[in-house]
Design a protein around this motif. Sequence first.
Motif, PDB file in Angstrom:
ATOM      1  N   ASN A 148       4.261   5.741  -5.342  1.00 55.28           N
ATOM      2  CA  ASN A 148       4.293   5.848  -6.803  1.00 55.28           C
ATOM      3  C   ASN A 148       3.342   6.945  -7.284  1.00 55.28           C
ATOM      4  O   ASN A 148       3.726   7.818  -8.063  1.00 55.28           O
ATOM      5  CB  ASN A 148       3.914   4.501  -7.432  1.00 55.28           C
ATOM      6  CG  ASN A 148       3.795   4.589  -8.943  1.00 55.28           C
ATOM      7  OD1 ASN A 148       4.717   5.007  -9.626  1.00 55.28           O
ATOM      8  ND2 ASN A 148       2.641   4.209  -9.451  1.00 55.28           N
ATOM      9  N   THR A 149       2.111   6.913  -6.806  1.00 55.57           N
ATOM     10  CA  THR A 149       1.122   7.911  -7.223  1.00 55.57           C
ATOM     11  C   THR A 149       1.556   9.314  -6.820  1.00 55.57           C
ATOM     12  O   THR A 149       1.495  10.258  -7.626  1.00 55.57           O
ATOM     13  CB  THR A 149      -0.253   7.592  -6.595  1.00 55.57           C
ATOM     14  OG1 THR A 149      -0.677   6.293  -7.030  1.00 55.57           O
ATOM     15  CG2 THR A 149      -1.303   8.621  -7.000  1.00 55.57           C
TER      16      THR A 149
ATOM     17  N   MET B 273      -3.328  -3.276  -4.553  1.00 58.31           N
ATOM     18  CA  MET B 273      -1.987  -3.722  -4.181  1.00 58.31           C
ATOM     19  C   MET B 273      -1.985  -4.330  -2.775  1.00 58.31           C
ATOM     20  O   MET B 273      -1.361  -5.362  -2.529  1.00 58.31           O
ATOM     21  CB  MET B 273      -0.986  -2.561  -4.232  1.00 58.31           C
ATOM     22  CG  MET B 273      -0.700  -2.010  -5.621  1.00 58.31           C
ATOM     23  SD  MET B 273      -0.137  -3.230  -6.821  1.00 58.31           S
ATOM     24  CE  MET B 273      -1.674  -3.616  -7.656  1.00 58.31           C
ATOM     25  N   ALA B 274      -2.705  -3.681  -1.857  1.00 61.51           N
ATOM     26  CA  ALA B 274      -2.762  -4.178  -0.475  1.00 61.51           C
ATOM     27  C   ALA B 274      -3.434  -5.538  -0.396  1.00 61.51           C
ATOM     28  O   ALA B 274      -3.074  -6.376   0.435  1.00 61.51           O
ATOM     29  CB  ALA B 274      -3.497  -3.171   0.406  1.00 61.51           C
TER      30      ALA B 274
ATOM     31  N   ALA C  49       0.841  -1.208   0.000  1.00 62.95           N
ATOM     32  CA  ALA C  49       0.000   0.000   0.000  1.00 62.95           C
ATOM     33  C   ALA C  49       0.873   1.254   0.000  1.00 62.95           C
ATOM     34  O   ALA C  49       0.625   2.205  -0.762  1.00 62.95           O
ATOM     35  CB  ALA C  49      -0.930  -0.007   1.213  1.00 62.95           C
ATOM     36  N   VAL C  50       1.915   1.250   0.827  1.00 66.90           N
ATOM     37  CA  VAL C  50       2.826   2.404   0.885  1.00 66.90           C
ATOM     38  C   VAL C  50       3.536   2.596  -0.457  1.00 66.90           C
ATOM     39  O   VAL C  50       3.666   3.716  -0.959  1.00 66.90           O
ATOM     40  CB  VAL C  50       3.852   2.243   2.025  1.00 66.90           C
ATOM     41  CG1 VAL C  50       4.951   3.291   1.920  1.00 66.90           C
ATOM     42  CG2 VAL C  50       3.157   2.348   3.377  1.00 66.90           C
TER      43      VAL C  50
ATOM     44  N   GLU D 289      -5.867   1.663  -6.960  1.00 58.83           N
ATOM     45  CA  GLU D 289      -4.668   0.835  -7.119  1.00 58.83           C
ATOM     46  C   GLU D 289      -4.084   0.460  -5.767  1.00 58.83           C
ATOM     47  O   GLU D 289      -3.656  -0.683  -5.553  1.00 58.83           O
ATOM     48  CB  GLU D 289      -3.622   1.593  -7.936  1.00 58.83           C
ATOM     49  CG  GLU D 289      -2.309   0.851  -8.086  1.00 58.83           C
ATOM     50  CD  GLU D 289      -1.175   1.752  -8.496  1.00 58.83           C
ATOM     51  OE1 GLU D 289      -0.269   1.970  -7.667  1.00 58.83           O
ATOM     52  OE2 GLU D 289      -1.194   2.232  -9.634  1.00 58.83           O
ATOM     53  N   CYS D 290      -4.076   1.408  -4.829  1.00 57.55           N
ATOM     54  CA  CYS D 290      -3.531   1.156  -3.495  1.00 57.55           C
ATOM     55  C   CYS D 290      -4.271   0.006  -2.813  1.00 57.55           C
ATOM     56  O   CYS D 290      -3.660  -0.896  -2.228  1.00 57.55           O
ATOM     57  CB  CYS D 290      -3.630   2.436  -2.655  1.00 57.55           C
ATOM     58  SG  CYS D 290      -3.086   2.226  -0.959  1.00 57.55           S
TER      59      CYS D 290
ATOM     60  N   SER E  97       2.508   1.723  -3.433  1.00 56.92           N
ATOM     61  CA  SER E  97       1.544   2.228  -4.405  1.00 56.92           C
ATOM     62  C   SER E  97       1.274   3.714  -4.200  1.00 56.92           C
ATOM     63  O   SER E  97       1.255   4.495  -5.160  1.00 56.92           O
ATOM     64  CB  SER E  97       0.236   1.435  -4.297  1.00 56.92           C
ATOM     65  OG  SER E  97      -0.743   1.969  -5.145  1.00 56.92           O
ATOM     66  N   LEU E  98       1.080   4.112  -2.953  1.00 50.45           N
ATOM     67  CA  LEU E  98       0.839   5.526  -2.647  1.00 50.45           C
ATOM     68  C   LEU E  98       2.046   6.387  -3.010  1.00 50.45           C
ATOM     69  O   LEU E  98       1.908   7.501  -3.519  1.00 50.45           O
ATOM     70  CB  LEU E  98       0.498   5.693  -1.165  1.00 50.45           C
ATOM     71  CG  LEU E  98      -0.864   5.165  -0.727  1.00 50.45           C
ATOM     72  CD1 LEU E  98      -1.003   5.248   0.789  1.00 50.45           C
ATOM     73  CD2 LEU E  98      -1.990   5.929  -1.406  1.00 50.45           C
TER      74      LEU E  98
ATOM     75  N   GLY F  17      -5.202   6.119  -8.349  1.00 48.47           N
ATOM     76  CA  GLY F  17      -4.151   5.755  -7.398  1.00 48.47           C
ATOM     77  C   GLY F  17      -4.712   5.157  -6.114  1.00 48.47           C
ATOM     78  O   GLY F  17      -4.136   4.221  -5.552  1.00 48.47           O
ATOM     79  N   SER F  18      -5.850   5.678  -5.660  1.00 50.56           N
ATOM     80  CA  SER F  18      -6.490   5.149  -4.449  1.00 50.56           C
ATOM     81  C   SER F  18      -6.999   3.728  -4.678  1.00 50.56           C
ATOM     82  O   SER F  18      -6.830   2.846  -3.821  1.00 50.56           O
ATOM     83  CB  SER F  18      -7.659   6.051  -4.033  1.00 50.56           C
ATOM     84  OG  SER F  18      -7.203   7.353  -3.779  1.00 50.56           O
TER      85      SER F  18
END
Length: 194
Positions: free
Chosen positions: A123-124, A163-164, A117-118, A159-160, A120-121, A156-157
């Motif tokens: 990256n965005t 990913m999590a 999650a971190v 995606e986060c 992904s965030l 992005g949210s």
Amino acid sequence: MKISTKSLTLAATLTALCAVTGFIPFVFFLPVMVAATTLSLGMAAFVGLAFGGISVAYCFVQPMSPVSMAFVQAPYIALFPRMLAAMGAFGIYKLITHFAKPQKRAARFACVSAAAAVGSLLNTALVVSLLVLIMPDMSFNGITVMLYVPEMLISGSIECVCMAALTPPITLTLDRVVLKRKKQPTQTTQEAGK
């Protein structure tokens, strides 16, 4: 540090998968997050950088947004954030596992989930920040980067969350089946052996 053949093979496979997931919305970053939670820092950074390169290549072939046009004109906006996000996720994962020392599958799942999650965030945040700072007026079909920012943040949210949810089962399976990593013995087990 010795690099195993299995790790090299996994890194190559994840890099190749970047070319496939690049077409799938919200999960395109999955191979990078899996690399960050299974491989070494250098290999994770390489997979992240390779993903950035693949993103730029797609933008040359089929530009679809102001972001695509920005990536074509300034490829580093795609390259460095992806590499740094992989390194950030790797660092968070190592930090959490160092202090939490997870033993049970659920705890290890949570550690991987948090790191993904971190990553992904990160990256965005990096991509959006660079786009806004460097190319805010870049446009595609009349839509500028600034007008596209809300859509990027929403994507992005989502995606986060993806990913999590998706990274942990893949990472834990690869650890057990492919990399054959064993869990660290618990403290009580170590004490019993003394």
